[in-house]
Design an enzyme around this catalytic site. Structure first.
Site, short mmCIF file in Angstrom:
data_model
loop_
_atom_site.label_atom_id
_atom_site.label_comp_id
_atom_site.label_asym_id
_atom_site.label_seq_id
_atom_site.Cartn_x
_atom_site.Cartn_y
_atom_site.Cartn_z
N HIS A 1 -42.59 -1.75 24.32
CA HIS A 1 -41.97 -1.33 23.06
C HIS A 1 -41.64 0.15 22.99
CE1 HIS A 1 -46.10 -0.10 22.18
NE2 HIS A 1 -45.59 0.73 21.31
C1 UD1 Z 1 -44.25 2.50 16.32
C2 UD1 Z 1 -44.78 3.86 16.73
C3 UD1 Z 1 -45.36 3.78 18.14
C4 UD1 Z 1 -46.40 2.69 18.22
C5 UD1 Z 1 -45.81 1.38 17.74
C6 UD1 Z 1 -46.86 0.30 17.70
C7 UD1 Z 1 -43.65 5.88 15.91
C8 UD1 Z 1 -42.72 6.98 16.25
N1 UD1 Z 1 -43.71 4.86 16.77
O1 UD1 Z 1 -43.18 2.17 17.19
O2 UD1 Z 1 -45.96 5.01 18.48
O3 UD1 Z 1 -46.81 2.57 19.56
O4 UD1 Z 1 -45.29 1.54 16.41
O5 UD1 Z 1 -46.32 -0.98 17.78
O6 UD1 Z 1 -44.29 5.93 14.89
N2 UD1 Z 1 -39.65 -3.78 13.26
C9 UD1 Z 1 -39.70 -5.04 12.69
N3 UD1 Z 1 -40.83 -5.37 11.98
C10 UD1 Z 1 -41.85 -4.51 11.80
C11 UD1 Z 1 -41.78 -3.23 12.36
C12 UD1 Z 1 -40.66 -2.88 13.10
O7 UD1 Z 1 -38.80 -5.84 12.83
O8 UD1 Z 1 -42.83 -4.89 11.16
C13 UD1 Z 1 -38.47 -3.41 14.08
C14 UD1 Z 1 -37.38 -2.70 13.30
O9 UD1 Z 1 -36.16 -3.11 13.82
C15 UD1 Z 1 -37.62 -1.24 13.65
C16 UD1 Z 1 -38.18 -1.30 15.07
O10 UD1 Z 1 -38.91 -2.52 15.12
O11 UD1 Z 1 -36.45 -0.47 13.57
C17 UD1 Z 1 -39.06 -0.14 15.44
O12 UD1 Z 1 -40.12 0.03 14.50
P1 UD1 Z 1 -40.80 1.48 14.28
O13 UD1 Z 1 -41.95 1.37 13.38
O14 UD1 Z 1 -39.76 2.49 13.94
O15 UD1 Z 1 -41.27 1.88 15.72
P2 UD1 Z 1 -42.12 1.07 16.78
O16 UD1 Z 1 -41.27 0.88 17.98
O17 UD1 Z 1 -42.75 -0.10 16.14
N1 UDP Z 2 -51.55 -6.63 19.99
C1 UDP Z 2 -51.68 -7.82 19.26
N2 UDP Z 2 -50.70 -8.78 19.39
C2 UDP Z 2 -49.63 -8.62 20.22
C3 UDP Z 2 -49.52 -7.41 20.96
C4 UDP Z 2 -50.49 -6.44 20.80
O1 UDP Z 2 -52.64 -8.01 18.52
O2 UDP Z 2 -48.79 -9.53 20.30
C5 UDP Z 2 -52.58 -5.57 19.80
C6 UDP Z 2 -53.27 -5.11 21.07
O3 UDP Z 2 -54.41 -5.86 21.34
C7 UDP Z 2 -53.60 -3.65 20.75
C8 UDP Z 2 -52.50 -3.22 19.81
O4 UDP Z 2 -51.89 -4.42 19.33
O5 UDP Z 2 -54.83 -3.54 20.08
C9 UDP Z 2 -51.50 -2.37 20.54
O6 UDP Z 2 -50.40 -2.15 19.75
P1 UDP Z 2 -49.03 -1.59 20.32
O7 UDP Z 2 -48.93 -1.88 21.76
O8 UDP Z 2 -47.97 -2.10 19.43
O9 UDP Z 2 -49.13 -0.02 20.04
P2 UDP Z 2 -49.69 1.22 20.87
O10 UDP Z 2 -51.10 0.97 21.21
O11 UDP Z 2 -48.81 1.42 22.06
O12 UDP Z 2 -49.51 2.36 19.91
#
Ligand code: UD1
Ligand code: UDP
Length: 366
Positions: free
Chosen positions: A212
């Site tokens: 992601h």
């Molecule tokens: C964010 C964090 C990242 C973290 C990740 C965990 C920042 C800059 N990034 O990235 O550090 O590792 O969360 O997963 O804060 N979307 C949905 N449903 C949701 C959330 C997001 O559909 O519930 C989609 C939307 O299209 C959105 C995209 O995912 O534009 C990205 O979501 P966003 O929260 O901006 O960043 P993440 O990639 O989730």
């Molecule tokens: N995770 C989850 N379901 C999923 C993928 C990840 O519960 O389908 C959990 C995973 O065990 C971990 C956390 O989500 O605890 C990691 O989140 P993510 O990779 O989105 O964010 P990051 O750690 O990179 O910020």
């Protein structure tokens, strides 16, 4: 634990990993009757990125939701900042707690600092030394604004020292150790191998993939190259790849027209924490660009290949549980070949599983 007339602590969370990693602290607040309330920014909002974790981890509903949703960094951070400031002014907590490196964290820290509210940063001092990552910018700023820096390891403490931050730095371990301890057996009990049967996979006979990171999935060439690498692995090892796909990645697979490369990859919706723990524990190798997964793989003794060129979790590299593969297909394949037969003998560096209690003792002055 004494509460020493502490007014409330506002715990600010917004994304999947923040909910999971802050859960042990919230549970300890309840256990030790530390006054707190939860503000959820709504950065993550889809049922399977948000509510499922509150339900499974048995967390109280956030007292306040500010529903910032998705958007560019400026939009999302700006909305968070503006709405958090209002709430903090109204509720006047004595301190706030934020966890990690998201836009929610930087907005929370900025809002609180301008209102002279003390900030505790859980997972302080992590550095990838790559400023092209939005998370690195968030980490640096949040650390420099914080009054209590909860560094998971001595490596993170040293990183802070290099930036001149030496006061109120506490090496506490990482709350992920408790999250795993508390939930692994529940996951085993509730999910068992149901999910393996449903996906028609066997223990230790599949790869688990998550992706992601903005720098990987927003870049067509890189995303394509990663999927080419995954296909090479499927061909060489003749094992399935399970891919719970983050919504950001799904959006880009469609936008970049890469769906053909996913024909042999078992792509599923993101799953709950219990389901995911079972998938992690039983995987042959984990391939990921997630921060939390590098830690969880290390603790669960599953070899990890990180699809990035750097990591803010170098402790996992030193332990030998993780290697950096980058994003080129041949490097991904070579890394899997290297890790496939690795002995799972490393020691996890993230502490003794008492992190949340240590954090609360420090922040409440107990
Ligand atoms: C964010 C964090 C990242 C973290 C990740 C965990 C920042 C800059 N990034 O990235 O550090 O590792 O969360 O997963 O804060 N979307 C949905 N449903 C949701 C959330 C997001 O559909 O519930 C989609 C939307 O299209 C959105 C995209 O995912 O534009 C990205 O979501 P966003 O929260 O901006 O960043 P993440 O990639 O989730
Ligand atoms: N995770 C989850 N379901 C999923 C993928 C990840 O519960 O389908 C959990 C995973 O065990 C971990 C956390 O989500 O605890 C990691 O989140 P993510 O990779 O989105 O964010 P990051 O750690 O990179 O910020």
């Amino acid at each position: 634990m004494s509460k020493r007339n502490l007014k409330q602590i506002a715990i600010i969370i917004g994304t999947r990993p923040e909910i999971i990693k802050t859960a042990p602290v919230i549970k300890k607040c309840i256990k030790f009757r530390v006054p707190f309330f939860i503000i959820h920014t709504g950065q993550h909002y889809s049922e399977n990125m948000d509510r499922i974790f509150f339900d499974q981890l048995n967390l109280p509903k956030p007292e306040i939701r500010i529903n910032v949703g998705s958007g560019s960094h400026g939009e999302q951070t700006g909305r968070c900042l503006e709405r958090l400031e209002k709430i903090l002014l109204e509720k006047k907590p004595e301190k706030i707690l934020v966890q990690g490196d998201t836009n929610t964290v930087i907005a929370g820290a900025l809002a609180a600092s301008k209102l002279s509210i003390k900030i505790g940063h859980i997972e302080a001092g992590l550095r990838s030394y790559d400023r092209s990552m939005p998370e690195e910018i968030n980490r640096v700023i949040a650390d420099h604004l914080s009054h209590y820096l909860f560094a998971p390891t001595c490596v993170s403490k040293e990183n802070l020292k290099k930036e001149g931050i030496v006061k109120n730095v506490f090496v506490t371990g990482n709350t992920i150790v408790e999250a795993l301890k508390e939930n692994s057996s529940i996951a085993e009990e509730k999910i068992g191998d149901k999910i393996l049967r449903k996906l028609e996979i066997e223990n230790n006979r599949y790869f688990l993939l998550t992706l992601h990171r903005q720098e990987n999935v927003d870049n067509r060439d890189r995303l394509k190259e990663i999927f080419l690498g995954i296909n090479k692995i499927i061909e060489k090892f003749k094992l399935p790849v399970i891919f719970p796909a983050h919504p950001r990645t799904v959006k880009n697979i469609c936008k970049f027209n890469l769906i053909n490369l996913l024909k042999k990859i078992k792509t599923i919706e993101p799953v709950g924490y219990f389901e995911f723990l079972v998938l992690e524990k039983n995987a042959f190798v984990i391939l990921t660009d997630s921060g939390g997964l590098q830690e969880e793989a290390c603790i669960l003794k599953v070899p990890c290949i990180t699809l990035r060129e750097n990591t803010e979790r170098p402790e996992t590299l030193y332990a030998g549980s993780n290697i950096l593969a980058g994003w080129r297909s041949k490097d991904i394949l070579n890394s899997v070949v290297k890790m496939a037969n690795t002995k799972r003998r490393w020691r996890q560096p993230f502490g003794d599983g008492k992190t949340s209690e240590k954090i609360l003792k420090i922040i409440t002055g107990a």
